[in-house]
Design a protein around this motif. Structure first.
Motif: not given
Lengths: 262, 262, 262, 262
Positions: A254, A256-262
Motif C-alpha cells: 500500500p 501509505s499508512g502503517r507498515p504492519f497490519t496490526l
C-alpha cells in the motif's frame, strides 16, 4: 504429525518406487536422497527373477533400514483379484510384511485400476490380515467401498502411471479429500514434476507415491531430493493456510499508512 | 550456480517482499525462514511515514545482514516514468543501493504494468547507473526492449499482484524463457502457493518474487520456509531434467526382466 | 449419418432434459428450439405426482411428436440396482418405451454414479429387453463392463450434474473415445455452456445430454437453440478434421508467393 | 444488434481470413459457408504478385458482394509503423476501403504484436482517416492507449497466429471485456476449433477473426459453416445468461414436488 499407515506414524510423506533406476548405486542413493519411509517394489519381477535379482531387494532393505523405512510390495502386473491375492500372500512370506500396495489393472494401455477386481481383492486381503493400500481411480463411490472394506487408505491416481501428466482432475481429488476427511489419502501415479507433488499436498493429501518421475529422469538422486522438498513444502503450505485466489489484484505494498497490519 | 543480478551471485532464488506482515517480529522471522537474499520494500510508504516507520527498514536491514541479503527498493504506487525515476533516485540516497524494482502501473484494478512508461523509466534509470529489474507483463516484444535498454533482467507477472492465481499463461512464460536464454528471468506477482512457485522454476525461470502469499497467509513464517523449499525443488528439477509428459501409461514396474535399466 | 441409439438413427445429436423449466410453455418452446430427438424425463417425480403433473408428460409427448423425438425415461433418484430396475419396469409400462437412462447414484453431494449398482442394474435391464443408456463416470474399465453387459452406449459425465463446470477431465473422455471407437458415447451432465458441448463433440463424442444449462439459464428457449448450433458445429468440426494445435505461430498470410496452396 | 465496426452494423460476428485455401473454388465456397461479412486479405502478397494473383481479389469481391461483406485489408508482414502506414495507404487506393487490420509484428517466431510500433502506426492511420482494427496482445494498458488513439476496436490474440491453441489466457480476455464494456472487441488469432470460438463469444467478445483453422483443415467449407454456428451459439449463450459454474452437483431432476419452477 506425520503420515499414518495402519498403526505406523511416519515422518516422511514421500513414498518412493524402486523400479527402473539406471543402476543399483543410483537406486540406493535416490532412496537416501528421498528420505522416503515407504518403498514400493514389484513382486512379480522380484519373484520371477528369483535369486538372480542382482541384490535388488537387499539394496532396498539396506537403504530402508538406514531411514526407518517400510517395504510396500505391490501387485503390479495383476489382472484379477485371484492373481493379486496370491501374489500378496507370497510377498508376505518372502518379504515379511503384511503391507500391500494393491494393483489390479483392467486396461492395458492406461494401466487403469479395475474397480471390480480391486474391491474384491481388497476385501479378501483385509480378511487375511493385510494392511491394504489400493491403487485406485478418483471415484468417490469406489473409495467409499474400499474404505468400508477395511483398506488402510486410498491411493488414487493423478494420471496414468508413468505419464507425468500431473493431476488431471483436481476437482475429483478435492472431492475425495472433502468426503473422507479422516482417511489416509495418497496420490499414486501420474506425477511428473515436483510442482505437481506440491499441488497434491496443498489439496490436503497425506502423501505422494511416485517412481518414474525419479527413476527415469536425467538425475534421479537430485530429483528424489527435489520431490522430498516439494512434498514437505506442499504439506507445510496446506497447514499454514494459503491465501485464497481472487480475480482482482490486491496491492502488496500500500502506498501509505502503517507498515504492519496490526 | 545461483541467481545472477547485476554483478551479484546469490545462493537463494527466492526474492521476498516485506509489506503487510502481521507484526515486526513475524516479518523478521519470515525473512529468516525464507533464506531470501533479496528483500523488496516499498519506497512510497517508507518515505511517506518518515522516521515513524516503527523501525521497518531497520528490521529488514538486520535480517538482511544475517543472511547476506540485498535490499531491492520498489516503485510501487508510481503511475508515470517521471514519478518512478524520481522515487528511484530518492531510494538510492536513502537506502544506499542502486538496485531498483521498477513498477509503473497503468491499470488500477489489475495493477498491470504500463509498457510505455515502464520502458521510458527503465531507459532513464539505466543511464543513471541503476541496476533495473522491471516488473513487466509476459510480452515478448516489451521484454526485448527492456533488455535492449540495459535492464538487469525481467520480472514478468504470473498473475495480477496479490491475486494468488498462479501462472495464468505458462505458454507465454515458456516463450520468454526460450527467447531470452541468457537473461535473468524472475516471476514476480500472482503466486499464491508453493506448487506455483515450483512450476515457475521448472519452466526454467531464475527466481520467484512474492509477498502476499507469505505475508497474508495463516502462518507466514512456516509459509516462507515452504516457498524456500518449493523454489529450490523446482530449480533442482529443472536442472535434473524431468521426464516428458505423455499420453499413454508407462509401467514403472515391468513384470519381468532385469531390475535395472543398465 | 446421425446418432445411433439401439436400432434408431437420429438426425439430432442433442439430448435434452425436461426438468426445472420456468413454465410448461417455456419447456415446450425449448424443446422445439433444441430440435432434440431424445427427451429425458424423471420417472420418480412423474410417478410420484400421478395424474396431477400439470400435463407434464403430455407437453413432452406433443413436442416429441412434432420433431420425431423419443422419450428417454431416467431413474434419477435411485440408489440401488433393485430400485432402478423396478422404476425402469414401471416406466416401460407407463410411457410405452423400452429406452432407459439408467442412473444409480452412490454419492449424494456429487450425484456420482455408483459403478457397482449401475453395472448390476444394467445387466438386469438388458436381460429384460431394455435399451440401456447408463449415466456413468469416465472410468474405462466400468465402460468396458457396461458395454460387455449389452448397454446401447455410454453416457459419462463431464462434471457433476448441474455444476456447469464443463469437461473436468478431457483426457479421460478422449481415452474412452479411443478405446471404444464403435460405441455410442454421449457426454451426460456437467455441461454449462455451448462451448463445452462443442468441445465434447470435437473429441468425437456422438452426442451431448444436458438439462440445467438450458432450464435454469436466463433464457431457456434461446439457450436451447444455441446448444443445438454448438453441438452441430462441434460434430461438423470433428468430421472436417481440425488443424492440430502447435507451439509456434504459423503465418496465415505468407508475404509472398502464390495465393493458394495448390 | 450485430457487430459494430466504425459506422457499420453487421449481422455476422464471424470475420474470415482469405489466405492459404486449397483452391479458388474452395475459398469462394468457404466464404459463402461462413456467412462472414468481413473478409481479411493480406496486402503484401496481393500487391507483390500484382495482376498475376489468379483473380484472388476478384474471388473475394464476388463472394463479398453476395453476402454484403466488407474487405478488411491487413498489414501482415510489416515490422515497423512506417512500413505498415505505407502499406495501409496503398491498400486504400487499390481496394477502395479505409478499413485496415493493423498488424505490426515484433517477434518472428510467435508473430507477436509490437506494442510500440503498433500504437504509433494506429495513431498515424487514425489521423489519416482510417478505420483501424489493431491486432494486439491482451495487454490492458496497450488496449487503453489504442482506444484513446481512436481505434475502432481491439483485436487481441487468443494465442499465436495459426497455432490453434485457443484462448491461452481467458482471465486477460475477461479483464479486457470488463474494462472496455463499450468497445468492439474481437478475438483475432490462435483459434483452432469451434468450441474455442464459442468460448470467446461467451466471454462477451463481439466477434472472432480466424483463417488457418478454416483454410488449413481437412474440409474448409464444412469448417467455415461450423465456425459460423459456433460463433452464433456463443453469442446467443452470452445474451441468454448462462448458469454459473459451481462446485457441487445440483439435481436437474428433483425426485418429488412440482414439475416446474413456477
Amino acid at each position: 504429525m506425520g503420515l499414518q499407515i495402519g498403526n505406523h506414524q511416519l515422518d516422511s510423506r514421500f513414498l518412493l518406487g524402486t523400479a527402473g533406476y539406471p543402476s543399483p548405486a543410483i537406486l540406493a542413493e535416490s532412496i537416501r536422497a528421498s528420505g522416503a519411509q515407504v518403498l514400493t517394489l514389484g513382486l512379480k519381477r522380484t519373484l520371477g527373477t528369483g535369486a538372480r535379482d542382482n541384490g535388488f531387494v537387499q539394496i532396498i532393505r539396506d537403504a530402508a533400514k538406514d531411514q526407518g523405512a517400510q517395504l510396500l510390495p505391490n501387485t503390479a502386473g495383476c489382472r484379477s483379484a485371484h492373481e493379486a491375492v496370491q501374489l500378496a500372500c507370497m510377498a508376505r512370506e518372502l518379504l515379511d510384511t503384511a503391507w500391500i500396495k494393491l494393483e489390479v489393472v483392467g486396461d492395458e494401455q492406461l494401466l487403469a485400476p479395475d474397480p471390480f477386481e480391486l474391491l474384491d481383492a481388497a476385501a479378501q486381503l483385509v480378511r487375511l490380515g493385510f494392511t491394504v493400500l489400493p491403487y485406485c481411480t478418483d471415484d468417490l463411490v469406489l473409495g467409499q467401498r474400499l474404505l468400508d472394506a477395511g483398506c488402510a487408505g486410498l491411493m488414487p491416481w493423478g494420471a496414468p502411471i508413468g505419464s507425468g501428466q500431473g493431476l488431471l482432475n483436481p476437482f475429483a481429488l478435492r472431492a475425495l479429500r472433502a468426503r473422507f476427511p479422516a482417511a489416509t489419502l495418497i496420490v499414486d501415479a501420474g506425477i511428473g514434476a515436483p510442482s505437481q507433488a506440491a499441488q497434491a499436498m496443498e489439496l490436503g493429501f497425506d502423501g505422494v507415491l511416485l517412481n518414474s518421475a525419479v527413476a527415469l529422469c536425467g538425475d534421479p538422486v537430485r530429483m528424489a531430493a527435489a520431490f522430498a522438498q516439494a512434498i514437505a513444502a506442499g504439506r507445510a503450505a496446506f497447514e499454514a493456510g494459503p491465501i485464497a485466489a481472487q480475480d482482482l489484484a490486491v496491492p502488496s505494498t500500500p502506498v501509505s499508512g502503517r507498515p504492519f497490519t496490526l
